[in-house]
Design an enzyme around this catalytic site. Structure first.
Site, PDB file in Angstrom:
ATOM      1  N   PRO A   2      10.734   4.889   5.446  1.00 42.02           N
ATOM      2  CA  PRO A   2      10.999   3.573   6.048  1.00 42.02           C
ATOM      3  C   PRO A   2       9.690   2.829   6.321  1.00 42.02           C
ATOM      4  CG  PRO A   2      12.184   5.319   7.206  1.00 42.02           C
ATOM      5  CD  PRO A   2      11.215   5.985   6.281  1.00 42.02           C
ATOM      6  N   GLU A   3       9.611   1.606   5.846  1.00 39.43           N
ATOM      7  CA  GLU A   3       8.435   0.775   6.060  1.00 39.43           C
ATOM      8  C   GLU A   3       8.762  -0.258   7.137  1.00 39.43           C
ATOM      9  OE1 GLU A   3       5.553   1.160   4.723  1.00 39.43           O
ATOM     10  OE2 GLU A   3       5.910   2.452   2.995  1.00 39.43           O
TER      11      GLU A   3
END
Ligand SMILES: [Zn+2]
Length: 271
Positions: A2-3
């Site tokens: 997840p960014e």
């Protein structure tokens, strides 16, 4: 992984719904990357005021203290009135008067950490070294330029390091550098002010579009691994080695920088 956009999309998906909720109970599964740092009973009776984000941390403000939640490599958060019984990968669950907040994290690199305040050592340890927040007003060209000026390393590496500007992960760094026409290997310190301004705008543009895209596919997000990110679907350079540049037709090249793949157009990003 997840960014920043995925974390922001996660925040938007439950921040309003959980605000004002009272904590009824907290249940932990297997150990996460860091311990909670307080007894679960200590959180009972507290009220959730708001959910903010700093870099890739979600900050769940309580009427006293806060929880810092990180999704790690494979975490995802759900918040709903009712959820099926916790499974083997659900390692944090907070029952509130508005619903259940649950962290599912198969690889357990994520964490939920309690701190008495943002200035407490537990919080400072995690948030203290973070650079400017790219989607906030404090991300200014002037300071961005000053920050880059001090760094001799390749601009792509400096973006990934997160101490100048936070949350620009591998995909988004490649894309932003393409939009700004900057070769990823160029020393950060050598960027002129106008080019920094271009990069500044490109970073905000790429991240904002990714958040908007994530927001439109929110329903799928909680079950997504986060490995690819939706943004890749229409990437200009990321993952497109050998394919024609969408702007000039030149084949996209890739190289390794610090064990990460970088993609760029040798024609659109000459220096
Ligand atoms: Zn090109």
């Amino acid at each position: 992984m997840p960014e920043l956009p995925e974390v922001e999309v996660t925040r938007l998906s439950f921040a309003d719904a959980i605000a004002g909720a009272k904590v009824l109970s907290v249940c932990l599964g297997k150990a996460l990357r860091w311990p909670l740092g307080c007894a679960t009973t200590q959180l009972v009776g507290r009220t959730v005021l708001a959910v903010r984000r700093r870099g890739k941390y979600l900050l769940i403000d309580l009427d006293h203290g806060l929880l810092l939640l990180h999704l790690g490599m494979s975490g995802s958060v759900r918040f709903a009135k009712q959820l099926p019984p916790a499974g083997v990968h659900d390692h944090f669950e907070m029952l509130t008067t508005h619903g259940i907040l649950r962290l599912n994290d198969p690889r357990r690199f994520g964490a939920v950490v309690y701190a008495d305040s943002e200035d407490a050592p537990e919080a400072r340890k995690l948030l203290g070294k973070l650079g400017m927040e790219p989607l906030s007003d404090d991300f200014e060209v002037k300071q961005f330029y000053a920050g880059l000026k001090r760094r001799k390393a390749a601009i792509k590496q400096v973006l990934l390091a997160g101490d100048v500007v936070v949350g620009v992960g591998n995909i988004y760094a490649s894309e932003a550098l393409f939009l700004a026409g900057i070769r990823p290997t160029l020393s950060a310190a050598r960027l002129t002010r106008p080019r920094v301004a271009k990069l500044h705008a490109a970073i905000q543009d790429v991240l904002q579009r990714a958040v908007a895209k994530g927001g439109s596919t929110l329903r799928d997000f909680s079950s997504a691994s986060g490995e690819n990110g939706y943004f890749q679907l229409d990437a200009m350079v990321y993952g497109r080695e050998g394919q024609a540049c969408r702007v000039c037709g030149t084949p996209i090249k890739s190289l390794r920088q610090g064990q990460r793949s970088t993609f760029y157009c040798p024609n659109c990003q000459k220096a």
